[in-house]
Design a protein around this motif. Structure first.
Motif, PDB file in Angstrom:
ATOM      1  N   GLU A  40      17.662 158.068   7.580  1.00  0.00           N
ATOM      2  CA  GLU A  40      17.848 157.237   8.769  1.00  0.00           C
ATOM      3  C   GLU A  40      19.324 157.071   9.135  1.00  0.00           C
ATOM      4  OE1 GLU A  40      15.944 153.601   7.703  1.00  0.00           O
ATOM      5  OE2 GLU A  40      13.909 154.458   7.792  1.00  0.00           O
ATOM      6  N   ASN A  41      20.198 157.739   8.381  1.00  0.00           N
ATOM      7  CA  ASN A  41      21.648 157.694   8.624  1.00  0.00           C
ATOM      8  C   ASN A  41      22.199 156.275   8.534  1.00  0.00           C
ATOM      9  OD1 ASN A  41      24.142 158.906   9.070  1.00  0.00           O
ATOM     10  ND2 ASN A  41      24.002 158.704  11.298  1.00  0.00           N
ATOM     11  N   HIS A  42      21.772 155.557   7.509  1.00  0.00           N
ATOM     12  CA  HIS A  42      22.259 154.199   7.275  1.00  0.00           C
ATOM     13  C   HIS A  42      23.133 154.141   6.012  1.00  0.00           C
ATOM     14  CE1 HIS A  42      20.205 152.537  10.600  1.00  0.00           C
ATOM     15  NE2 HIS A  42      18.984 152.577  10.099  1.00  0.00           N
ATOM     16  N   LEU A  43      23.962 155.146   5.859  1.00  0.00           N
ATOM     17  CA  LEU A  43      24.895 155.193   4.737  1.00  0.00           C
ATOM     18  C   LEU A  43      26.320 155.122   5.265  1.00  0.00           C
ATOM     19  CD1 LEU A  43      23.310 158.096   2.641  1.00  0.00           C
ATOM     20  CD2 LEU A  43      23.014 155.647   2.283  1.00  0.00           C
ATOM     21  N   SER A  44      27.251 154.799   4.380  1.00  0.00           N
ATOM     22  CA  SER A  44      28.658 154.804   4.758  1.00  0.00           C
ATOM     23  C   SER A  44      29.055 156.176   5.282  1.00  0.00           C
ATOM     24  CB  SER A  44      29.526 154.450   3.540  1.00  0.00           C
ATOM     25  OG  SER A  44      30.888 154.735   3.794  1.00  0.00           O
ATOM     26  N   ARG A  45      29.844 156.204   6.333  1.00  0.00           N
ATOM     27  CA  ARG A  45      30.280 157.487   6.899  1.00  0.00           C
ATOM     28  C   ARG A  45      31.054 158.329   5.884  1.00  0.00           C
ATOM     29  NH1 ARG A  45      33.811 155.093  11.586  1.00  0.00           N
ATOM     30  NH2 ARG A  45      32.583 153.238  11.054  1.00  0.00           N
ATOM     31  N   PHE A  46      31.712 157.656   4.960  1.00  0.00           N
ATOM     32  CA  PHE A  46      32.525 158.389   3.983  1.00  0.00           C
ATOM     33  C   PHE A  46      31.682 159.068   2.904  1.00  0.00           C
ATOM     34  CE2 PHE A  46      35.562 155.292   5.744  1.00  0.00           C
ATOM     35  CZ  PHE A  46      36.524 156.187   6.191  1.00  0.00           C
ATOM     36  N   VAL A  47      30.409 158.704   2.815  1.00  0.00           N
ATOM     37  CA  VAL A  47      29.513 159.411   1.916  1.00  0.00           C
ATOM     38  C   VAL A  47      29.348 160.854   2.380  1.00  0.00           C
ATOM     39  CG1 VAL A  47      27.143 159.540   1.067  1.00  0.00           C
ATOM     40  CG2 VAL A  47      28.281 157.330   1.227  1.00  0.00           C
ATOM     41  N   ALA A 116      37.527 150.514   1.207  1.00  0.00           N
ATOM     42  CA  ALA A 116      38.156 149.603   2.162  1.00  0.00           C
ATOM     43  C   ALA A 116      37.207 149.222   3.292  1.00  0.00           C
ATOM     44  CB  ALA A 116      39.427 150.238   2.729  1.00  0.00           C
ATOM     45  N   GLU A 117      36.430 150.195   3.768  1.00  0.00           N
ATOM     46  CA  GLU A 117      35.545 149.909   4.903  1.00  0.00           C
ATOM     47  C   GLU A 117      34.258 149.219   4.480  1.00  0.00           C
ATOM     48  OE1 GLU A 117      34.615 152.315   8.844  1.00  0.00           O
ATOM     49  OE2 GLU A 117      33.571 153.187   7.125  1.00  0.00           O
ATOM     50  N   GLY A 118      33.781 149.532   3.286  1.00  0.00           N
ATOM     51  CA  GLY A 118      32.526 148.942   2.841  1.00  0.00           C
ATOM     52  C   GLY A 118      31.327 149.721   3.352  1.00  0.00           C
ATOM     53  N   PRO A 119      30.141 149.356   2.897  1.00  0.00           N
ATOM     54  CA  PRO A 119      28.943 150.104   3.268  1.00  0.00           C
ATOM     55  C   PRO A 119      28.431 149.747   4.654  1.00  0.00           C
ATOM     56  CG  PRO A 119      28.342 148.253   1.912  1.00  0.00           C
ATOM     57  CD  PRO A 119      29.847 148.240   1.990  1.00  0.00           C
ATOM     58  N   GLN A 120      27.623 150.643   5.189  1.00  0.00           N
ATOM     59  CA  GLN A 120      26.847 150.307   6.380  1.00  0.00           C
ATOM     60  C   GLN A 120      25.573 149.613   5.891  1.00  0.00           C
ATOM     61  OE1 GLN A 120      24.468 152.413  10.118  1.00  0.00           O
ATOM     62  NE2 GLN A 120      25.717 153.668   8.771  1.00  0.00           N
ATOM     63  N   CYS A 121      25.265 148.462   6.489  1.00  0.00           N
ATOM     64  CA  CYS A 121      24.100 147.716   6.016  1.00  0.00           C
ATOM     65  C   CYS A 121      23.540 146.858   7.151  1.00  0.00           C
ATOM     66  CB  CYS A 121      24.471 146.839   4.820  1.00  0.00           C
ATOM     67  SG  CYS A 121      25.714 145.572   5.210  1.00  0.00           S
ATOM     68  N   ARG A 122      22.353 146.324   6.902  1.00  0.00           N
ATOM     69  CA  ARG A 122      21.741 145.403   7.868  1.00  0.00           C
ATOM     70  C   ARG A 122      22.226 144.004   7.534  1.00  0.00           C
ATOM     71  NH1 ARG A 122      16.708 142.762   8.565  1.00  0.00           N
ATOM     72  NH2 ARG A 122      15.903 143.599   6.597  1.00  0.00           N
ATOM     73  N   ASP A 123      22.847 143.355   8.509  1.00  0.00           N
ATOM     74  CA  ASP A 123      23.456 142.051   8.261  1.00  0.00           C
ATOM     75  C   ASP A 123      22.459 140.916   8.471  1.00  0.00           C
ATOM     76  OD1 ASP A 123      23.220 141.692  11.007  1.00  0.00           O
ATOM     77  OD2 ASP A 123      25.321 142.155  11.413  1.00  0.00           O
ATOM     78  N   LEU A 124      22.978 139.702   8.429  1.00  0.00           N
ATOM     79  CA  LEU A 124      22.126 138.515   8.556  1.00  0.00           C
ATOM     80  C   LEU A 124      21.469 138.408   9.920  1.00  0.00           C
ATOM     81  CD1 LEU A 124      24.516 135.964   6.797  1.00  0.00           C
ATOM     82  CD2 LEU A 124      22.482 137.057   5.828  1.00  0.00           C
TER      83      LEU A 124
END
Length: 202
Positions: A40-47, A116-124
């Motif tokens: 679903e392409n919900h990973l950090s871009r740097f991965v 530094a950027e952190g992961p891509q995730c679903r927030d609150l």
């Protein structure tokens, strides 16, 4: 000091480190062992920069195998002189070490940017984004913020751990390749010193 044995030791170390980098990078694609986030392409871009697979992994195997083969390098017939082959081999290993420096440097840079950027995730609020991108890496020092990412579960810990491992492994690889640059230059100038018999076999 035996320059060939030193290079061989570095080569074997780099093989192990390269394998660990590849494994760590692959694990980044499967938070909590789940595959859906990658599809679903919900990973950090740097991965997707393949820093551990290519930079710290496959690209590191080339200099590693060159270093491993140095001690057994045939000493005859280099530059038209029978006894300079090993010195030439040591000097040529410097080029392989530079490739290793580039690969490990790439791994370090991408891992640092990923941290530094952190992961891509679903927030609150139910939105998928880079929740910690605006913190300039400060979230790393404040684990209480990590709960702002609710999906994938524990994704912050997952990313921080694996990117930190890649950063550390890349740093060790960089140091080893730098040591081999020095070892190769000195060994190429001074010649092999493993045994006097080897020096006169040709």
């Amino acid at each position: 000091m035996c320059y060939g044995k030193c290079a061989r030791c570095i080569g074997h170390s780099l093989v192990g480190l390269a394998v660990l980098c590849i494994v760590a990078n692959i694990l980044l694609y499967f938070p909590n062992g789940e595959t859906k986030y990658a599809s679903e392409n919900h990973l950090s871009r740097f991965v997707w920069f393949f820093s551990g697979i290519v930079g710290g992994g496959l690209l590191m195997l080339l200099p590693a195998f060159v270093f491993i083969g140095l001690e057994e390098e045939d000493c005859c017939g280099c530059c038209g002189h029978e006894n300079c082959g090993k010195s030439c081999a040591m000097l040529s290993s410097v080029l392989a070490a530079l490739i290793g420096l580039a690969g490990s440097g790439y791994c370090i840079i991408v891992a640092a940017l990923g941290l530094a950027e952190g992961p891509q995730c679903r927030d609150l609020y139910g939105q998928w984004n880079y929740t910690f991108a605006h913190t300039n890496g400060d979230y790393l020092l404040d684990p209480s913020q990590w709960s702002d990412c609710i999906e994938p579960k524990n994704v912050v810990q997952w990313n921080v751990t694996l990117f930190s491992i890649l950063l550390a492994l890349g740093g060790i690889e960089f140091i080893l390749c730098l040591i081999q640059v020095i070892n190769g230059v000195v060994g190429g100038i001074c010649g092999f010193c493993c045994s006097r018999q080897q020096q006169y076999d040709c």
